[in-house]
Design a protein around this motif. Sequence first.
Motif, PDB file in Angstrom:
ATOM      1  N   PHE A  22      56.033  -8.088  24.740  1.00  0.00           N
ATOM      2  CA  PHE A  22      56.089  -6.817  24.221  1.00  0.00           C
ATOM      3  C   PHE A  22      56.665  -5.918  25.427  1.00  0.00           C
ATOM      4  O   PHE A  22      57.591  -4.757  25.010  1.00  0.00           O
ATOM      5  CB  PHE A  22      55.068  -6.177  23.558  1.00  0.00           C
ATOM      6  CG  PHE A  22      55.181  -4.927  22.985  1.00  0.00           C
ATOM      7  CD1 PHE A  22      55.621  -4.627  21.641  1.00  0.00           C
ATOM      8  CD2 PHE A  22      54.743  -3.740  23.669  1.00  0.00           C
ATOM      9  CE1 PHE A  22      55.786  -3.419  21.001  1.00  0.00           C
ATOM     10  CE2 PHE A  22      55.115  -2.274  23.147  1.00  0.00           C
ATOM     11  CZ  PHE A  22      55.713  -2.287  21.814  1.00  0.00           C
ATOM     12  N   ASN A  23      56.305  -6.311  26.470  1.00  0.00           N
ATOM     13  CA  ASN A  23      56.380  -5.529  27.722  1.00  0.00           C
ATOM     14  C   ASN A  23      57.697  -6.028  28.583  1.00  0.00           C
ATOM     15  O   ASN A  23      57.969  -5.419  29.561  1.00  0.00           O
ATOM     16  CB  ASN A  23      55.275  -5.346  28.431  1.00  0.00           C
ATOM     17  CG  ASN A  23      55.369  -4.037  29.461  1.00  0.00           C
ATOM     18  OD1 ASN A  23      55.609  -4.454  30.785  1.00  0.00           O
ATOM     19  ND2 ASN A  23      55.130  -2.820  29.279  1.00  0.00           N
ATOM     20  N   LEU A  75      57.453  -8.496  16.362  1.00  0.00           N
ATOM     21  CA  LEU A  75      57.804  -7.810  17.674  1.00  0.00           C
ATOM     22  C   LEU A  75      59.440  -7.327  17.716  1.00  0.00           C
ATOM     23  O   LEU A  75      59.639  -6.435  18.383  1.00  0.00           O
ATOM     24  CB  LEU A  75      57.426  -8.765  18.780  1.00  0.00           C
ATOM     25  CG  LEU A  75      58.024  -8.625  20.304  1.00  0.00           C
ATOM     26  CD1 LEU A  75      57.246  -7.346  20.706  1.00  0.00           C
ATOM     27  CD2 LEU A  75      57.650  -9.698  21.057  1.00  0.00           C
ATOM     28  N   ILE A  76      60.373  -8.153  17.158  1.00  0.00           N
ATOM     29  CA  ILE A  76      61.341  -7.958  16.855  1.00  0.00           C
ATOM     30  C   ILE A  76      61.993  -6.991  16.077  1.00  0.00           C
ATOM     31  O   ILE A  76      62.823  -6.217  16.244  1.00  0.00           O
ATOM     32  CB  ILE A  76      62.385  -9.126  16.597  1.00  0.00           C
ATOM     33  CG1 ILE A  76      62.024 -10.340  17.941  1.00  0.00           C
ATOM     34  CG2 ILE A  76      63.824  -9.229  16.560  1.00  0.00           C
ATOM     35  CD1 ILE A  76      62.418 -11.855  17.468  1.00  0.00           C
ATOM     36  N   THR A  77      61.361  -6.859  14.935  1.00  0.00           N
ATOM     37  CA  THR A  77      61.893  -5.939  13.801  1.00  0.00           C
ATOM     38  C   THR A  77      61.078  -4.607  13.787  1.00  0.00           C
ATOM     39  O   THR A  77      61.513  -3.741  13.340  1.00  0.00           O
ATOM     40  CB  THR A  77      61.764  -6.701  12.417  1.00  0.00           C
ATOM     41  OG1 THR A  77      60.322  -7.008  12.225  1.00  0.00           O
ATOM     42  CG2 THR A  77      62.642  -7.920  12.348  1.00  0.00           C
ATOM     43  N   PRO A  85      58.984  -3.030  16.590  1.00  0.00           N
ATOM     44  CA  PRO A  85      58.379  -2.776  18.064  1.00  0.00           C
ATOM     45  C   PRO A  85      57.726  -1.563  18.286  1.00  0.00           C
ATOM     46  O   PRO A  85      58.100  -0.946  19.081  1.00  0.00           O
ATOM     47  CB  PRO A  85      59.575  -3.118  18.946  1.00  0.00           C
ATOM     48  CG  PRO A  85      60.645  -2.241  18.328  1.00  0.00           C
ATOM     49  CD  PRO A  85      60.612  -2.707  16.780  1.00  0.00           C
ATOM     50  N   ASP A  86      56.640  -1.411  17.330  1.00  0.00           N
ATOM     51  CA  ASP A  86      55.451  -0.341  17.482  1.00  0.00           C
ATOM     52  C   ASP A  86      54.513  -0.682  18.360  1.00  0.00           C
ATOM     53  O   ASP A  86      53.817  -1.690  17.972  1.00  0.00           O
ATOM     54  CB  ASP A  86      55.392   0.236  16.107  1.00  0.00           C
ATOM     55  CG  ASP A  86      54.585   1.663  16.397  1.00  0.00           C
ATOM     56  OD1 ASP A  86      54.826   2.732  16.590  1.00  0.00           O
ATOM     57  OD2 ASP A  86      53.042   1.265  16.132  1.00  0.00           O
ATOM     58  N   TYR A  87      54.077  -0.051  19.452  1.00  0.00           N
ATOM     59  CA  TYR A  87      53.072  -0.554  20.345  1.00  0.00           C
ATOM     60  C   TYR A  87      51.859  -0.816  19.494  1.00  0.00           C
ATOM     61  O   TYR A  87      51.113  -1.714  19.696  1.00  0.00           O
ATOM     62  CB  TYR A  87      52.971   0.380  21.521  1.00  0.00           C
ATOM     63  CG  TYR A  87      51.915  -0.192  22.276  1.00  0.00           C
ATOM     64  CD1 TYR A  87      51.659  -1.259  23.069  1.00  0.00           C
ATOM     65  CD2 TYR A  87      50.663   0.823  22.758  1.00  0.00           C
ATOM     66  CE1 TYR A  87      50.534  -1.379  23.951  1.00  0.00           C
ATOM     67  CE2 TYR A  87      49.682   0.471  23.394  1.00  0.00           C
ATOM     68  CZ  TYR A  87      49.650  -0.724  24.104  1.00  0.00           C
ATOM     69  OH  TYR A  87      48.401  -0.984  24.792  1.00  0.00           O
ATOM     70  N   PHE A 111      51.858  -3.323  16.831  1.00  0.00           N
ATOM     71  CA  PHE A 111      51.669  -4.735  17.339  1.00  0.00           C
ATOM     72  C   PHE A 111      50.481  -4.987  17.857  1.00  0.00           C
ATOM     73  O   PHE A 111      49.960  -6.135  17.786  1.00  0.00           O
ATOM     74  CB  PHE A 111      52.998  -4.693  18.214  1.00  0.00           C
ATOM     75  CG  PHE A 111      52.949  -6.266  18.891  1.00  0.00           C
ATOM     76  CD1 PHE A 111      53.732  -7.221  18.038  1.00  0.00           C
ATOM     77  CD2 PHE A 111      52.614  -6.424  20.125  1.00  0.00           C
ATOM     78  CE1 PHE A 111      54.118  -8.304  18.403  1.00  0.00           C
ATOM     79  CE2 PHE A 111      52.793  -7.778  20.562  1.00  0.00           C
ATOM     80  CZ  PHE A 111      53.487  -8.613  19.821  1.00  0.00           C
ATOM     81  N   LYS A 112      49.961  -4.186  18.343  1.00  0.00           N
ATOM     82  CA  LYS A 112      48.429  -4.398  19.189  1.00  0.00           C
ATOM     83  C   LYS A 112      47.283  -4.681  18.017  1.00  0.00           C
ATOM     84  O   LYS A 112      46.649  -5.377  17.978  1.00  0.00           O
ATOM     85  CB  LYS A 112      48.075  -3.116  19.895  1.00  0.00           C
ATOM     86  CG  LYS A 112      46.718  -3.239  20.642  1.00  0.00           C
ATOM     87  CD  LYS A 112      46.201  -2.214  21.782  1.00  0.00           C
ATOM     88  CE  LYS A 112      46.518  -0.889  21.245  1.00  0.00           C
ATOM     89  NZ  LYS A 112      46.147   0.200  22.190  1.00  0.00           N
ATOM     90  N   PRO A 167      54.204   0.390  26.824  1.00  0.00           N
ATOM     91  CA  PRO A 167      55.665   0.468  27.560  1.00  0.00           C
ATOM     92  C   PRO A 167      55.657   2.018  28.014  1.00  0.00           C
ATOM     93  O   PRO A 167      56.756   2.154  28.977  1.00  0.00           O
ATOM     94  CB  PRO A 167      56.422   0.424  26.142  1.00  0.00           C
ATOM     95  CG  PRO A 167      55.458   0.809  25.081  1.00  0.00           C
ATOM     96  CD  PRO A 167      54.112   0.286  25.314  1.00  0.00           C
TER      97      PRO A 167
END
Length: 312
Positions: free
Chosen positions: A56-57, A126-128, A130-132, A135-136, A287
């Motif tokens: 992700f980072n 993660l690809i579609t 990508p909200d932190y 995703f966490k 990010p």
Amino acid sequence: MSANSPGLLIIERILRDRGSIWQQIVDERDLNRLSGQMLASSAVALAIYGAVLGFFNGPLMALTSAIKLPLLFLVTLAICLPTLYLFNLVFGARLSVKQAVALVMVAITVTAMLAVAFAPIALFFLITAPDYGFFKLLNVTILALSAIVGLRFLTSGMQVLHSHGLLSPARTPEPEPALVAVATPTPTETLPAEEKKPAVVGAPAANGDGATAPAAVPAAAPPPPVLVARSDERVWDPAQQRYKVARPTGVATERPASMTLLYIWILLFGFVGTQLAWTLRPFFGNPDSPFALFREIEGNFYAEIIRTIANL
């Protein structure tokens, strides 16, 4: 291919033929090799999943997360395993160190393999999306569900060990019961009162015409006493004309102290693991923050999860 074939992955053997795994632990047979296989498999699986978290980072965070995630589980095991082993000894269990390690490694291996099975799903989001925060939270949920299933395997293994008497103190053999003579009751026919006359053995009986009746049949001798084991639980059942074992009713089987301790230890393992994960962060890499191998220790894991849910 049999469950014990060398070509079969250890996770396949655990899932397909877990009975052989439990029996191998009970027999304490080749546990060094078994634990080594589980350690290698779980480390690789956790490294793969850690790399997905760190992507992700960026690649550098993926590399550090691939190292820190297996380290998280192994350090948690090293912290909590002595507590499980020593308290089992206090409560009379007869587990060896190798058996305790193998049992917990089964749980960690199942957790790691389930987590890596979810890796494509995490990579997809993660690809579609990508909200932190999302995703966490998604990956924390995946790891929590995988850990619950893995710890379920741990409780199943402990129950098998309990059925083999390894979680209870060794019992001294009880003396064999003495044999006593018990007369076996014989059923008798019920006759009317007027027909119950004493029979004279061998004496002729005259009827009304003066004829001599045949001699009476000699009465059968009572059966010899039967030798049975003295036991307070053996009672005579007149309906079935035999002895039966009286079993107490309403008596619940007590859970051994080692099993109760196991559930407490699972909670301890979860608290230590989550706090250690908070100490070893970042795994995802915010990010909005520059890359860092470790963050400053502030707050706690549970407060961060509540804050993340509130910000979604």
